[in-house]
Motif scaffolding. Structure first.
Motif, PDB file in Angstrom:
ATOM      1  N   VAL A 473      23.613  17.151  14.204  1.00 59.41           N
ATOM      2  CA  VAL A 473      22.892  16.085  13.509  1.00 59.41           C
ATOM      3  C   VAL A 473      23.118  14.769  14.232  1.00 59.41           C
ATOM      4  CG1 VAL A 473      22.494  14.919  11.317  1.00 59.41           C
ATOM      5  CG2 VAL A 473      23.252  17.301  11.329  1.00 59.41           C
ATOM      6  N   MET A 474      22.029  14.034  14.474  1.00 59.52           N
ATOM      7  CA  MET A 474      22.132  12.743  15.156  1.00 59.52           C
ATOM      8  C   MET A 474      21.753  11.588  14.236  1.00 59.52           C
ATOM      9  SD  MET A 474      20.808  13.272  19.089  1.00 59.52           S
ATOM     10  CE  MET A 474      21.423  11.619  19.501  1.00 59.52           C
ATOM     11  N   SER A 475      22.414  10.467  14.442  1.00 62.17           N
ATOM     12  CA  SER A 475      22.086   9.229  13.732  1.00 62.17           C
ATOM     13  C   SER A 475      22.453   8.064  14.632  1.00 62.17           C
ATOM     14  CB  SER A 475      22.863   9.137  12.416  1.00 62.17           C
ATOM     15  OG  SER A 475      22.608   7.897  11.773  1.00 62.17           O
ATOM     16  N   GLU A 476      21.548   7.117  14.772  1.00 64.35           N
ATOM     17  CA  GLU A 476      21.772   5.910  15.571  1.00 64.35           C
ATOM     18  C   GLU A 476      22.258   6.248  16.983  1.00 64.35           C
ATOM     19  OE1 GLU A 476      24.278   3.183  13.501  1.00 64.35           O
ATOM     20  OE2 GLU A 476      22.966   3.081  11.751  1.00 64.35           O
ATOM     21  N   GLY A 477      21.659   7.297  17.575  1.00 65.79           N
ATOM     22  CA  GLY A 477      21.946   7.632  18.963  1.00 65.79           C
ATOM     23  C   GLY A 477      23.215   8.422  19.198  1.00 65.79           C
ATOM     24  N   ARG A 478      23.881   8.866  18.135  1.00 67.98           N
ATOM     25  CA  ARG A 478      25.127   9.616  18.287  1.00 67.98           C
ATOM     26  C   ARG A 478      25.084  10.904  17.468  1.00 67.98           C
ATOM     27  NH1 ARG A 478      29.716   6.729  20.100  1.00 67.98           N
ATOM     28  NH2 ARG A 478      29.266   4.557  20.630  1.00 67.98           N
ATOM     29  N   ILE A 479      25.821  11.916  17.921  1.00 65.35           N
ATOM     30  CA  ILE A 479      25.977  13.134  17.134  1.00 65.35           C
ATOM     31  C   ILE A 479      27.027  12.865  16.060  1.00 65.35           C
ATOM     32  CG2 ILE A 479      26.760  15.530  17.157  1.00 65.35           C
ATOM     33  CD1 ILE A 479      25.598  15.802  19.957  1.00 65.35           C
ATOM     34  N   THR A 480      26.629  13.015  14.796  1.00 66.33           N
ATOM     35  CA  THR A 480      27.534  12.700  13.687  1.00 66.33           C
ATOM     36  C   THR A 480      28.289  13.921  13.179  1.00 66.33           C
ATOM     37  OG1 THR A 480      25.669  12.931  12.171  1.00 66.33           O
ATOM     38  CG2 THR A 480      26.221  10.705  12.908  1.00 66.33           C
ATOM     39  N   THR A 481      27.737  15.114  13.366  1.00 63.87           N
ATOM     40  CA  THR A 481      28.441  16.317  12.922  1.00 63.87           C
ATOM     41  C   THR A 481      27.761  17.558  13.479  1.00 63.87           C
ATOM     42  OG1 THR A 481      29.425  17.408  10.988  1.00 63.87           O
ATOM     43  CG2 THR A 481      27.116  16.788  10.825  1.00 63.87           C
ATOM     44  N   GLU A 482      28.459  18.692  13.359  1.00 60.21           N
ATOM     45  CA  GLU A 482      27.880  20.003  13.646  1.00 60.21           C
ATOM     46  C   GLU A 482      27.941  20.823  12.368  1.00 60.21           C
ATOM     47  OE1 GLU A 482      29.053  24.038  16.089  1.00 60.21           O
ATOM     48  OE2 GLU A 482      29.208  22.127  17.169  1.00 60.21           O
ATOM     49  N   LEU A 483      26.820  21.479  11.996  1.00 59.72           N
ATOM     50  CA  LEU A 483      26.741  22.238  10.753  1.00 59.72           C
ATOM     51  C   LEU A 483      26.406  23.704  11.018  1.00 59.72           C
ATOM     52  CD1 LEU A 483      24.660  19.734   8.567  1.00 59.72           C
ATOM     53  CD2 LEU A 483      27.131  20.103   8.468  1.00 59.72           C
ATOM     54  N   ASP A 484      26.888  24.560  10.134  1.00 60.67           N
ATOM     55  CA  ASP A 484      26.541  25.980  10.152  1.00 60.67           C
ATOM     56  C   ASP A 484      25.384  26.184   9.174  1.00 60.67           C
ATOM     57  OD1 ASP A 484      26.299  28.705   9.957  1.00 60.67           O
ATOM     58  OD2 ASP A 484      28.426  29.096   9.605  1.00 60.67           O
ATOM     59  N   PRO A 485      24.218  26.634   9.640  1.00 61.64           N
ATOM     60  CA  PRO A 485      23.061  26.803   8.754  1.00 61.64           C
ATOM     61  C   PRO A 485      23.321  27.737   7.570  1.00 61.64           C
ATOM     62  CG  PRO A 485      22.412  27.001  11.049  1.00 61.64           C
ATOM     63  CD  PRO A 485      23.910  26.988  11.029  1.00 61.64           C
ATOM     64  N   LYS A 486      24.235  28.683   7.738  1.00 64.36           N
ATOM     65  CA  LYS A 486      24.519  29.646   6.671  1.00 64.36           C
ATOM     66  C   LYS A 486      25.151  28.990   5.449  1.00 64.36           C
ATOM     67  CE  LYS A 486      25.259  33.484   9.921  1.00 64.36           C
ATOM     68  NZ  LYS A 486      26.257  34.454  10.454  1.00 64.36           N
ATOM     69  N   SER A 487      25.854  27.905   5.666  1.00 70.24           N
ATOM     70  CA  SER A 487      26.569  27.263   4.557  1.00 70.24           C
ATOM     71  C   SER A 487      26.149  25.813   4.347  1.00 70.24           C
ATOM     72  CB  SER A 487      28.084  27.323   4.820  1.00 70.24           C
ATOM     73  OG  SER A 487      28.396  26.709   6.063  1.00 70.24           O
ATOM     74  N   SER A 488      24.959  25.444   4.867  1.00 71.73           N
ATOM     75  CA  SER A 488      24.501  24.051   4.767  1.00 71.73           C
ATOM     76  C   SER A 488      23.164  23.959   4.044  1.00 71.73           C
ATOM     77  CB  SER A 488      24.379  23.436   6.166  1.00 71.73           C
ATOM     78  OG  SER A 488      25.608  23.492   6.846  1.00 71.73           O
ATOM     79  N   THR A 489      22.861  22.781   3.563  1.00 65.89           N
ATOM     80  CA  THR A 489      21.606  22.512   2.863  1.00 65.89           C
ATOM     81  C   THR A 489      20.888  21.329   3.504  1.00 65.89           C
ATOM     82  OG1 THR A 489      22.619  20.928   1.329  1.00 65.89           O
ATOM     83  CG2 THR A 489      22.657  23.278   0.699  1.00 65.89           C
ATOM     84  N   GLU A 490      19.648  21.096   3.067  1.00 68.67           N
ATOM     85  CA  GLU A 490      18.896  19.931   3.545  1.00 68.67           C
ATOM     86  C   GLU A 490      19.633  18.637   3.202  1.00 68.67           C
ATOM     87  OE1 GLU A 490      14.515  19.968   2.999  1.00 68.67           O
ATOM     88  OE2 GLU A 490      14.861  21.879   1.991  1.00 68.67           O
ATOM     89  N   GLU A 491      20.272  18.615   2.039  1.00 70.36           N
ATOM     90  CA  GLU A 491      21.009  17.425   1.617  1.00 70.36           C
ATOM     91  C   GLU A 491      22.179  17.151   2.557  1.00 70.36           C
ATOM     92  OE1 GLU A 491      20.012  19.856  -0.403  1.00 70.36           O
ATOM     93  OE2 GLU A 491      18.447  18.726  -1.456  1.00 70.36           O
ATOM     94  N   ASP A 492      22.824  18.219   3.037  1.00 72.41           N
ATOM     95  CA  ASP A 492      23.932  18.046   3.982  1.00 72.41           C
ATOM     96  C   ASP A 492      23.445  17.392   5.276  1.00 72.41           C
ATOM     97  OD1 ASP A 492      25.772  19.269   2.271  1.00 72.41           O
ATOM     98  OD2 ASP A 492      25.293  21.263   3.032  1.00 72.41           O
ATOM     99  N   ILE A 493      22.294  17.879   5.776  1.00 69.56           N
ATOM    100  CA  ILE A 493      21.738  17.306   7.011  1.00 69.56           C
ATOM    101  C   ILE A 493      21.388  15.842   6.805  1.00 69.56           C
ATOM    102  CG2 ILE A 493      19.856  17.428   8.689  1.00 69.56           C
ATOM    103  CD1 ILE A 493      19.687  20.422   8.173  1.00 69.56           C
ATOM    104  N   LEU A 494      20.707  15.548   5.690  1.00 72.94           N
ATOM    105  CA  LEU A 494      20.277  14.178   5.418  1.00 72.94           C
ATOM    106  C   LEU A 494      21.477  13.237   5.305  1.00 72.94           C
ATOM    107  CD1 LEU A 494      17.927  12.274   4.859  1.00 72.94           C
ATOM    108  CD2 LEU A 494      18.105  12.875   2.437  1.00 72.94           C
ATOM    109  N   LYS A 495      22.559  13.717   4.702  1.00 68.75           N
ATOM    110  CA  LYS A 495      23.761  12.899   4.546  1.00 68.75           C
ATOM    111  C   LYS A 495      24.291  12.440   5.902  1.00 68.75           C
ATOM    112  CE  LYS A 495      27.583  14.995   3.433  1.00 68.75           C
ATOM    113  NZ  LYS A 495      28.597  15.733   2.647  1.00 68.75           N
ATOM    114  N   PHE A 496      24.346  13.368   6.852  1.00 69.32           N
ATOM    115  CA  PHE A 496      24.874  13.010   8.175  1.00 69.32           C
ATOM    116  C   PHE A 496      23.818  12.363   9.081  1.00 69.32           C
ATOM    117  CE2 PHE A 496      27.935  16.265   6.828  1.00 69.32           C
ATOM    118  CZ  PHE A 496      29.121  15.615   7.142  1.00 69.32           C
TER     119      PHE A 496
END
Length: 503
Positions: A473-496
């Motif tokens: 996940v990127m925000s403001e030109g930086r990678i903010t986190t790495e997520l596992d799709p199996k245990s993540s939701t759209e809300e998780d992506i939006l948060k980061f």
């Protein structure tokens, strides 16, 4: 009293080898949002272009506010108060926002008919403020705007005409979730002011959020028109494709434990675009690169492909450090790119379908001693057409005349004939219908099975979760986190996607 703003009566239109519309009749009510949906090639864009005079109908009648209308040119469309906001931008890059909005109808003053620049910029500023999406300066050049900002200018241009009927062709395709929400607010405001909106979108969920009625086209024919309250999502999809369709993502290709790292990006940076970006990509792996518009995803993709020169950082292919300073060098190293803007960067739209398909492979495969092997070129073209189900009248047809979905298939197809090891896909399903999306997902899976590493960039978080093995996940030109799709939701992506880098 007639409550219809626009009426299509038995509209027909054909092109060489293709019957685009077959006696289509639709009634559009005043001050309503009427959605027009269908797969690519269903006839949606053709019908809308006929409404504004960009295309001439072969047969049928158009009525505007109850009166028969003779619309044979765009100026006729403006005369009847109809504007079309195109899916692909019709802006002049070298001119600024105000100049684009008033292009061809500049305001003048005085006996010598000088352009009234003050009034044009003043009116443009007022229109942009009413959109409440971006704080854009009317003096900004179009070439310096992002894709989302260009879309805002297109909307502003239509509003400047005070049109009573506005046709929006995929208006939210390049917008973020927040920008889309504001767009819908604007549409509701326009409806309250008596403006009629024709809304074309491939995002089915948008139809139920903003539309009052929906008409479904398939293969150039009207299938049905219903109130949105009387139809559900599955019914819309099944009527679009002509069969019962459970929307799903294909099972992901299982990664091999011994898969090798084929791409490693170490601390790459580009001033004012992205900073300190690092990740690895393995054979047969699909990495999802998520984020909002302006987060730096596309800029990273362009940098890896040699279109955006780095200020710092290193790139390794197969464990070896490489310096990729041009697309030619990138292709030579086994990289391929499906750009976000397919018309500007992915296609030579004035050339034929066959020329576009074969272009990346000319140097390595199709050309023989500086001459093109026309027989081999055609053989490869036919293979790709069959594999991707690309619809066109002939291989000599210009790419600009294809529907948006078929244009994207051509962009995908031209890389299938190269021996690319890494494929960067930037918004590959933007402006593509449900059926075509499924085809793209299957193609992605097939390529991963062959061991090709894929960087999949998308603004649709559901899509990222359904396609990728892991998500950056990127925000403001930086990678903010790495997520596992199996245990993540759209809300998780939006948060980061809306926070700064986490240490």
């Amino acid at each position: 009293m007639n409550n219809l703003a626009l009426e299509f009566i038995n509209i027909s239109k054909s092109f060489p080898g293709v019957q685009a519309l077959k006696e289509v009749s639709i009634q559009i009510k005043k001050a309503k949002v009427h959605a027009i949906v269908g797969e690519n090639g269903a006839g949606k864009s053709t019908l809308m272009k006929i409404a504004v005079g960009e295309l001439l109908r072969d047969a049928g009648t158009i009525k505007v506010f109850g009166q028969e209308a003779q619309i044979s040119s765009p100026s006729d469309g403006y005369h009847y108060g109809i504007s079309l906001i195109h899916q692909e931008f019709s802006l002049v890059p070298s001119l600024d926002i105000a100049q684009n909005i008033f292009l061809g109808r500049e305001l003048i003053k005085g006996y010598l008919s000088f352009m009234d620049n003050h009034q044009m910029y003043k009116r443009t500023e007022k229109i942009l403020e009413s959109l409440k999406m971006f704080h854009l300066d009317p003096h900004l050049k179009i070439k310096d705007l992002t894709v989302a900002q260009k879309q805002v200018v297109e909307i502003a241009k239509a509003l400047s005409l005070n049109s009573k009927i506005i046709i929006m062709d995929e208006p939210s395709a390049a917008l973020t979730l927040e920008e889309t929400r504001r767009l819908f607010e604007l549409i509701r405001e326009l409806k309250e002011k008596g403006v009629t909106i024709l809304f074309i979108s491939h995002r089915i969920e948008e139809i139920f959020e903003v539309a009052d009625e929906v008409s479904i086209l398939r293969d150039g024919e009207l299938i049905l028109t219903k109130s949105v309250a009387q139809i559900d999502r599955n019914q819309v999809i099944s009527n679009m494709v002509g069969r019962s369709l459970e929307f799903f993502f294909p099972s992901k290709v299982e990664q091999k434990k011994e898969a090798k790292i084929i791409l490693e990006v170490k601390n790459i940076s580009k001033r004012r675009q992205f900073s300190d970006v690092s990740f690895q990509l393995k054979e047969g792996e699909i990495i999802g690169l998520a984020g909002l518009v302006g987060s730096g995803r596309s800029e990273v993709a362009l940098a890896i492909f040699g279109l955006n020169h780095l200020d710092a950082g290193e790139i390794y292919l197969q464990g070896k450090k490489v310096n990729i300073n041009s697309p030619f060098e990138a292709i030579k190293q086994g990289l391929a790119l499906l750009p976000e803007d397919r018309r500007e960067l992915g296609l030579i739209i004035v050339r034929s379908v066959l020329e576009n398909l074969s272009l990346p492979a000319l140097y390595w495969d199709i050309a023989r001693r500086y001459f093109i092997d026309l027989k081999r070129e055609l053989t490869i073209g036919r293979k790709i057409q069959k594999e991707l189900s690309i619809r066109f009248a002939s291989f000599s047809q210009k790419a600009e005349s294809l529907s948006g979905g078929n244009q994207q298939k051509v962009v995908v197809g031209k890389w299938l004939i190269t021996k690319s090891k890494i494929l960067i896909m930037d918004e590959p399903t933007r402006g593509i219908d449900v059926g075509a999306k499924l085809e793209i997902y299957n193609i992605v899976n097939t390529l991963a099975q062959r061991g090709i590493g894929i960087i999949f960039i998308s603004s649709e978080f559901t899509e990222i979760l359904g396609v990728a093995h892991r998500i950056l996940v990127m925000s403001e030109g930086r990678i903010t986190t790495e997520l596992d799709p199996k245990s993540s939701t759209e809300e998780d992506i939006l948060k980061f996607a809306t926070r700064k880098k986490v240490s």
